[in-house]
Motif scaffolding. Structure first.
Motif, PDB file in Angstrom:
ATOM      1  N   PHE A  55       0.815  -1.211   0.000  1.00 14.63           N
ATOM      2  CA  PHE A  55       0.000   0.000   0.000  1.00 14.63           C
ATOM      3  C   PHE A  55       0.854   1.268   0.000  1.00 14.63           C
ATOM      4  O   PHE A  55       0.333   2.376   0.090  1.00 14.63           O
ATOM      5  CB  PHE A  55      -0.908   0.027   1.236  1.00 14.63           C
ATOM      6  CG  PHE A  55      -1.716  -1.230   1.442  1.00 14.63           C
ATOM      7  CD1 PHE A  55      -2.397  -1.838   0.394  1.00 14.63           C
ATOM      8  CD2 PHE A  55      -1.808  -1.808   2.691  1.00 14.63           C
ATOM      9  CE1 PHE A  55      -3.146  -2.991   0.594  1.00 14.63           C
ATOM     10  CE2 PHE A  55      -2.561  -2.957   2.909  1.00 14.63           C
ATOM     11  CZ  PHE A  55      -3.229  -3.548   1.853  1.00 14.63           C
ATOM     12  N   GLY A  56       2.184   1.102  -0.066  1.00 12.67           N
ATOM     13  CA  GLY A  56       3.074   2.251  -0.079  1.00 12.67           C
ATOM     14  C   GLY A  56       3.352   2.817   1.306  1.00 12.67           C
ATOM     15  O   GLY A  56       3.685   3.993   1.432  1.00 12.67           O
ATOM     16  N   TYR A  57       3.263   1.985   2.348  1.00 15.34           N
ATOM     17  CA  TYR A  57       3.488   2.432   3.725  1.00 15.34           C
ATOM     18  C   TYR A  57       4.472   1.501   4.417  1.00 15.34           C
ATOM     19  O   TYR A  57       4.773   0.416   3.931  1.00 15.34           O
ATOM     20  CB  TYR A  57       2.170   2.407   4.521  1.00 15.34           C
ATOM     21  CG  TYR A  57       1.194   3.471   4.122  1.00 15.34           C
ATOM     22  CD1 TYR A  57       1.129   4.673   4.821  1.00 15.34           C
ATOM     23  CD2 TYR A  57       0.335   3.288   3.046  1.00 15.34           C
ATOM     24  CE1 TYR A  57       0.225   5.652   4.452  1.00 15.34           C
ATOM     25  CE2 TYR A  57      -0.560   4.260   2.672  1.00 15.34           C
ATOM     26  CZ  TYR A  57      -0.623   5.447   3.377  1.00 15.34           C
ATOM     27  OH  TYR A  57      -1.512   6.419   3.010  1.00 15.34           O
ATOM     28  N   GLU A  58       4.955   1.940   5.591  1.00 10.19           N
ATOM     29  CA  GLU A  58       5.755   1.095   6.457  1.00 10.19           C
ATOM     30  C   GLU A  58       5.614   1.572   7.893  1.00 10.19           C
ATOM     31  O   GLU A  58       5.266   2.735   8.135  1.00 10.19           O
ATOM     32  CB  GLU A  58       7.226   1.084   6.051  1.00 10.19           C
ATOM     33  CG  GLU A  58       7.941   2.383   6.294  1.00 10.19           C
ATOM     34  CD  GLU A  58       9.420   2.345   5.899  1.00 10.19           C
ATOM     35  OE1 GLU A  58       9.911   1.292   5.463  1.00 10.19           O
ATOM     36  OE2 GLU A  58      10.071   3.372   6.044  1.00 10.19           O
ATOM     37  N   LEU A  59       5.859   0.668   8.828  1.00 13.03           N
ATOM     38  CA  LEU A  59       5.842   1.034  10.238  1.00 13.03           C
ATOM     39  C   LEU A  59       7.098   1.822  10.559  1.00 13.03           C
ATOM     40  O   LEU A  59       8.151   1.584   9.983  1.00 13.03           O
ATOM     41  CB  LEU A  59       5.834  -0.215  11.121  1.00 13.03           C
ATOM     42  CG  LEU A  59       4.567  -1.031  11.185  1.00 13.03           C
ATOM     43  CD1 LEU A  59       4.794  -2.262  12.076  1.00 13.03           C
ATOM     44  CD2 LEU A  59       3.422  -0.219  11.741  1.00 13.03           C
ATOM     45  N   GLY A  60       6.997   2.711  11.497  1.00 11.17           N
ATOM     46  CA  GLY A  60       8.157   3.465  11.942  1.00 11.17           C
ATOM     47  C   GLY A  60       7.898   4.056  13.303  1.00 11.17           C
ATOM     48  O   GLY A  60       6.778   4.021  13.803  1.00 11.17           O
ATOM     49  N   PRO A  61       8.923   4.594  13.933  1.00 13.05           N
ATOM     50  CA  PRO A  61       8.759   5.177  15.253  1.00 13.05           C
ATOM     51  C   PRO A  61       7.909   6.445  15.206  1.00 13.05           C
ATOM     52  O   PRO A  61       7.983   7.214  14.263  1.00 13.05           O
ATOM     53  CB  PRO A  61      10.189   5.484  15.707  1.00 13.05           C
ATOM     54  CG  PRO A  61      10.972   5.561  14.444  1.00 13.05           C
ATOM     55  CD  PRO A  61      10.292   4.670  13.442  1.00 13.05           C
ATOM     56  N   VAL A  62       7.109   6.595  16.229  1.00 14.36           N
ATOM     57  CA  VAL A  62       6.265   7.772  16.355  1.00 14.36           C
ATOM     58  C   VAL A  62       6.539   8.390  17.722  1.00 14.36           C
ATOM     59  O   VAL A  62       6.469   7.709  18.736  1.00 14.36           O
ATOM     60  CB  VAL A  62       4.760   7.405  16.248  1.00 14.36           C
ATOM     61  CG1 VAL A  62       3.894   8.623  16.471  1.00 14.36           C
ATOM     62  CG2 VAL A  62       4.470   6.770  14.893  1.00 14.36           C
ATOM     63  N   ARG A  63       6.841   9.642  17.725  1.00 12.88           N
ATOM     64  CA  ARG A  63       7.145  10.331  18.970  1.00 12.88           C
ATOM     65  C   ARG A  63       5.877  10.491  19.799  1.00 12.88           C
ATOM     66  O   ARG A  63       4.831  10.896  19.291  1.00 12.88           O
ATOM     67  CB  ARG A  63       7.745  11.703  18.692  1.00 12.88           C
ATOM     68  CG  ARG A  63       8.145  12.445  19.917  1.00 12.88           C
ATOM     69  CD  ARG A  63       8.788  13.783  19.542  1.00 12.88           C
ATOM     70  NE  ARG A  63       9.056  14.552  20.698  1.00 12.88           N
ATOM     71  CZ  ARG A  63      10.205  14.562  21.352  1.00 12.88           C
ATOM     72  NH1 ARG A  63      11.204  13.839  20.900  1.00 12.88           N
ATOM     73  NH2 ARG A  63      10.377  15.302  22.425  1.00 12.88           N
ATOM     74  N   GLN A  64       5.963  10.157  21.068  1.00 12.71           N
ATOM     75  CA  GLN A  64       4.844  10.320  21.981  1.00 12.71           C
ATOM     76  C   GLN A  64       5.069  11.533  22.858  1.00 12.71           C
ATOM     77  O   GLN A  64       6.196  11.806  23.275  1.00 12.71           O
ATOM     78  CB  GLN A  64       4.680   9.090  22.870  1.00 12.71           C
ATOM     79  CG  GLN A  64       4.275   7.866  22.118  1.00 12.71           C
ATOM     80  CD  GLN A  64       4.036   6.694  23.059  1.00 12.71           C
ATOM     81  OE1 GLN A  64       4.433   6.709  24.204  1.00 12.71           O
ATOM     82  NE2 GLN A  64       3.398   5.661  22.555  1.00 12.71           N
ATOM     83  N   GLU A  65       3.994  12.244  23.110  1.00 14.71           N
ATOM     84  CA  GLU A  65       4.074  13.381  24.021  1.00 14.71           C
ATOM     85  C   GLU A  65       3.793  12.889  25.429  1.00 14.71           C
ATOM     86  O   GLU A  65       2.773  12.255  25.688  1.00 14.71           O
ATOM     87  CB  GLU A  65       3.040  14.447  23.624  1.00 14.71           C
ATOM     88  CG  GLU A  65       3.272  15.031  22.241  1.00 14.71           C
ATOM     89  CD  GLU A  65       4.587  15.790  22.125  1.00 14.71           C
ATOM     90  OE1 GLU A  65       5.005  16.451  23.105  1.00 14.71           O
ATOM     91  OE2 GLU A  65       5.214  15.699  21.057  1.00 14.71           O
ATOM     92  N   TRP A  66       4.709  13.159  26.327  1.00 15.81           N
ATOM     93  CA  TRP A  66       4.579  12.720  27.722  1.00 15.81           C
ATOM     94  C   TRP A  66       4.134  13.880  28.590  1.00 15.81           C
ATOM     95  O   TRP A  66       4.679  14.969  28.501  1.00 15.81           O
ATOM     96  CB  TRP A  66       5.907  12.166  28.238  1.00 15.81           C
ATOM     97  CG  TRP A  66       6.345  10.949  27.513  1.00 15.81           C
ATOM     98  CD1 TRP A  66       7.248  10.915  26.481  1.00 15.81           C
ATOM     99  CD2 TRP A  66       5.914   9.625  27.700  1.00 15.81           C
ATOM    100  NE1 TRP A  66       7.404   9.640  26.026  1.00 15.81           N
ATOM    101  CE2 TRP A  66       6.587   8.803  26.768  1.00 15.81           C
ATOM    102  CE3 TRP A  66       5.011   9.011  28.562  1.00 15.81           C
ATOM    103  CZ2 TRP A  66       6.400   7.444  26.689  1.00 15.81           C
ATOM    104  CZ3 TRP A  66       4.836   7.638  28.475  1.00 15.81           C
ATOM    105  CH2 TRP A  66       5.527   6.887  27.544  1.00 15.81           C
ATOM    106  N   GLU A  67       3.156  13.611  29.430  1.00 17.32           N
ATOM    107  CA  GLU A  67       2.724  14.640  30.389  1.00 17.32           C
ATOM    108  C   GLU A  67       3.604  14.550  31.628  1.00 17.32           C
ATOM    109  O   GLU A  67       3.916  13.472  32.091  1.00 17.32           O
ATOM    110  CB  GLU A  67       1.257  14.417  30.770  1.00 17.32           C
ATOM    111  CG  GLU A  67       0.310  14.684  29.631  1.00 17.32           C
ATOM    112  CD  GLU A  67      -1.144  14.553  30.071  1.00 17.32           C
ATOM    113  OE1 GLU A  67      -1.415  14.735  31.270  1.00 17.32           O
ATOM    114  OE2 GLU A  67      -1.971  14.284  29.205  1.00 17.32           O
ATOM    115  N   GLU A  68       3.972  15.695  32.153  1.00 21.69           N
ATOM    116  CA  GLU A  68       4.799  15.691  33.366  1.00 21.69           C
ATOM    117  C   GLU A  68       3.975  16.011  34.572  1.00 21.69           C
ATOM    118  O   GLU A  68       2.980  16.583  34.572  1.00 21.69           O
ATOM    119  CB  GLU A  68       5.920  16.714  33.210  1.00 21.69           C
ATOM    120  CG  GLU A  68       6.886  16.291  32.119  1.00 21.69           C
ATOM    121  CD  GLU A  68       8.055  17.239  32.016  1.00 21.69           C
ATOM    122  OE1 GLU A  68       8.498  17.774  33.048  1.00 21.69           O
ATOM    123  OE2 GLU A  68       8.519  17.446  30.898  1.00 21.69           O
TER     124      GLU A  68
END
Length: 68
Positions: A55-68
């Motif tokens: 489908f023209g895609y791949e898995l990759g890392p995604v940055r998560q926003e962390w609450e402090e």
């Protein structure tokens, strides 16, 4: 079901492919496609990428926003 499983199922259906046809085109087993579309939590990333590549895609890392 999760976002990845929904994405794969929707893309497969939009292309008019059955699960066996997708498995053959991706070079994976039918069981893997079924597990992927059912949202199994543990799947091999390389095999997921084999399917997504069609489908023209791949898995990759995604940055998560962390609450402090």
């Amino acid at each position: 079901m999760n976002a990845l499983s929904e994405f794969v199922r929707n893309r497969r259906k939009s292309l008019g492919l059955t699960q066996p046809e997708l498995a053959e085109k991706a070079g994976t087993g039918l069981r893997f496609i079924r597990d992927l579309e059912q949202g199994k939590k543990t799947l091999r990333m390389d095999k997921v990428n084999q399917v997504l590549a069609l489908f023209g895609y791949e898995l990759g890392p995604v940055r998560q926003e962390w609450e402090e």
